[in-house]
Write a protein that holds these residues in place. Sequence first.
Motif, PDB file in Angstrom:
ATOM      1  N   ASP A 146       1.409  -1.360  -0.022  1.00 24.62           N
ATOM      2  CA  ASP A 146       0.201  -0.069   0.123  1.00 24.62           C
ATOM      3  C   ASP A 146       0.746   0.869   0.296  1.00 24.62           C
ATOM      4  N   GLN A 150      -5.146   6.319  -0.654  1.00 22.98           N
ATOM      5  CA  GLN A 150      -5.785   7.634   0.293  1.00 22.98           C
ATOM      6  C   GLN A 150      -5.449   8.753  -0.502  1.00 22.98           C
ATOM      7  N   HIS A 411      -4.529  -1.743   5.752  1.00 21.20           N
ATOM      8  CA  HIS A 411      -3.659  -1.079   6.614  1.00 21.20           C
ATOM      9  C   HIS A 411      -3.677  -0.694   7.679  1.00 21.20           C
ATOM     10  N   TYR A 412      -3.391  -2.298   7.983  1.00 25.54           N
ATOM     11  CA  TYR A 412      -2.792  -1.802  10.000  1.00 25.54           C
ATOM     12  C   TYR A 412      -1.961  -3.046  10.418  1.00 25.54           C
ATOM     13  N   GLY A 437       0.787  -2.988   6.965  1.00 24.67           N
ATOM     14  CA  GLY A 437       1.153  -2.126   6.050  1.00 24.67           C
ATOM     15  C   GLY A 437       0.307  -1.536   7.247  1.00 24.67           C
ATOM     16  N   PRO A 438      -0.056   0.350   6.389  1.00 26.55           N
ATOM     17  CA  PRO A 438       0.492   0.428   4.952  1.00 26.55           C
ATOM     18  C   PRO A 438       2.049   1.219   4.645  1.00 26.55           C
ATOM     19  N   ALA A 441       0.435   5.472   3.245  1.00 27.89           N
ATOM     20  CA  ALA A 441      -1.574   5.793   2.914  1.00 27.89           C
ATOM     21  C   ALA A 441      -2.253   5.739   3.678  1.00 27.89           C
ATOM     22  N   GLY A 443      -4.375   4.883   6.930  1.00 32.12           N
ATOM     23  CA  GLY A 443      -4.555   4.030   8.399  1.00 32.12           C
ATOM     24  C   GLY A 443      -6.217   3.808   7.797  1.00 32.12           C
ATOM     25  N   ASN A 467      -8.791   5.947   8.149  1.00 32.95           N
ATOM     26  CA  ASN A 467      -8.424   7.271   6.670  1.00 32.95           C
ATOM     27  C   ASN A 467      -6.998   8.468   7.467  1.00 32.95           C
ATOM     28  N   GLN A 475       2.117   3.837  10.267  1.00 35.49           N
ATOM     29  CA  GLN A 475       2.121   3.124   8.633  1.00 35.49           C
ATOM     30  C   GLN A 475       3.424   2.224   9.223  1.00 35.49           C
TER      31      GLN A 475
END
Length: 510
Positions: A146, A150, A411-412, A437-438, A441, A443, A467, A475
Motif C-alpha cells: 500500500d 488515499q 492498512h493496519y 501495512g500501509p 497511505a 490508515g 483514513n 504506517q
Amino acid sequence: MYLSRRALLRTTALGLLAVPAAACSNGGSAPALVRERPTLTHGVAAGDVRRDGAVIWARSDRPATLIVETAGTDSFTNATRHVGGLLTPDSDGTGRLRVTGLPSGEQVHYRVTLEGDDGATSEPVTGVFRTAPSAPGDIRLQWSGDTAGQGYGINPDIGGMPVFDTMARRDPHLFLHSGDVVYSDGPLEETVELPDGRIWRNIVTEPKSAVAQTLDEFRGQYAYNLTDENYRRFNSSVAQIVQWDDHETVNNWYPGEILDLDEYTEKNVDVLAERAFRAFHEWLPIEPGEAVDGRIHRTIPYGPLLDVFVLDMRTYKDANDANVGPAGQVLGAAQTDWLIDELTRSTATWKIIAADLPIGLVVPDGDTAFEGVANGDPGMPSGRESEIARILSAIKARGITGTVWLTADVHYTAAHHYSPERAAFTDFDEFWEFVSGPLHAGGFGPNDLDGTFGPEAVFVHAPPEANLSPLDGYQHFGEVFIDGETRQMRVDLLDSTGATLFSQVLDPPA
C-alpha cells in the motif's frame, strides 16, 4: 522558456525535459529534446534473486542498451560485464536483465550504465543485493504493501516517503511488496486539509492528477513513486519480490467486472487490467516469463531455510458478490494445485506464503459483497474459503511443516493465530498469519475476523478512525528474521520509525 511547477514535475518523472534548441536563439525552430548521453531516469532495482543472480531493472530516457557490471566490492575490481537488450519507447524506456553466474550467499554490487547507438554512455547508478544462499545462514526479510494511497502522496514537508529510509537502514536481504504497489485509482491533489486543520502537501504529476485508464497513465503511477529519493535508494539496496493486488488497476476489481464509476470512461475492467498488467511488469524487477502463466504467481527459493510462494489473488478470482455460495475461487483451481504441489516439493525449513489478501479478515465490498477470502459466515467453508480449506487440509495430510502466511491490504498491522480448536472447519494444523501495512497511505481498521478457520487476533495496531494520514503514526512494515544456527523464526511488526510493536518467535519444525 517557462515551465509550470506541475509541468516540470511531470517531465522530470518521465525523464524527459524539453529545452530550447540552438536555432531558437535566432527565432527559428521550436524547442527540441537535447540529450548528449542517455540517462537512467528512475534509479535501479533488483528482484527475484536466485543462488546465481537476480533480475536487474532500469529505465532510459532514450533508446539505449542496458549494461550491468557485477562485483564483490563497491570498487568494482574485476567486475563481470552483462549486456542486456535495447531499452526503447515500446516499453516506456524500461528494461530488465537477469544476471547469472554469481556466487551463492554473497553480497553483490552492481553498476548499471546505458549505451547509446552513438557509443555515448550514461552516468552509472549502483546497487546491491544478496544472492540466495546454498547453506544455512541468517535471513532478514521485510514485507508490507500500500504505497501512496488515499490521497497521500510524496510529501516534501516530511522528506517524501520516509518509511523506505527506515527499512533500508535495517539492511534486509529481501523485501516482499504484498501488493498495491501503486494507486492507479487514487488521484492526488496538491494539498489535503486533515480533520484537525493540518495541511498535507503532495508533489503532483500529470498522471497522478486523475485515475489511470491509458497505458501511459498506468506507467505514470510507477514513475511517480520512483521520484521519491527514499524509494529509489531503498530499491537499490535490497532484492525485491513483488506481487499485485487491486489498486494497481482499480479498487476491489475482479475479472469481467464492468465499472459503475463516473470518473472512468473505460468501464471494462479487463481492458484496464491488461494495461495495468503491462505497466506493472515494465516498471518492476520481475520477469513474467519466470512466473506461472507468465503472470504473477511463482516460487522464490532462498536457500535451505526459506522458500517464498507468491500468490495472485486477483487475476483468477470470481465476482465479489459470488463469495457466498458453496464454492468460489480466489486462486482458481490451477493455482491452488500449483501451491499444494510446490509446498509438497519444498524442503526449506520455512515456507512463507505471500498472500495479497488476508485469509480470515472480513473485507466488505459494499453491503452484500466481499473483496477477500472471508465472507462473514463463521460456519463451514463457503465461497472462496473452499479453496483455502483445500490448501490447509493438504498441508496437514501431506505433513507439510513451517508454513507462515504474510499479507497486507487492510492498512493496519496484526498477528493472527489460526487453530482448529476454535474453528468450524477443523481439518488443518494451527498456523500464523501476519498482516502489515500501509507503507505510505491512509490508515484503516481493524476488520472483523471470520471464525471459519478459528483465527485469534493476538495483536492489533490500528488507527482509532478511518483514513488517518501518514502523519499520525499508523504506517507499518513487518520483518522476518531467521536465525541461521537455530533455524528459529522471529516475526516483528514495526511502525514507520522502526519501533517494534510486537514480536512472535516460532520454533522450527522438529
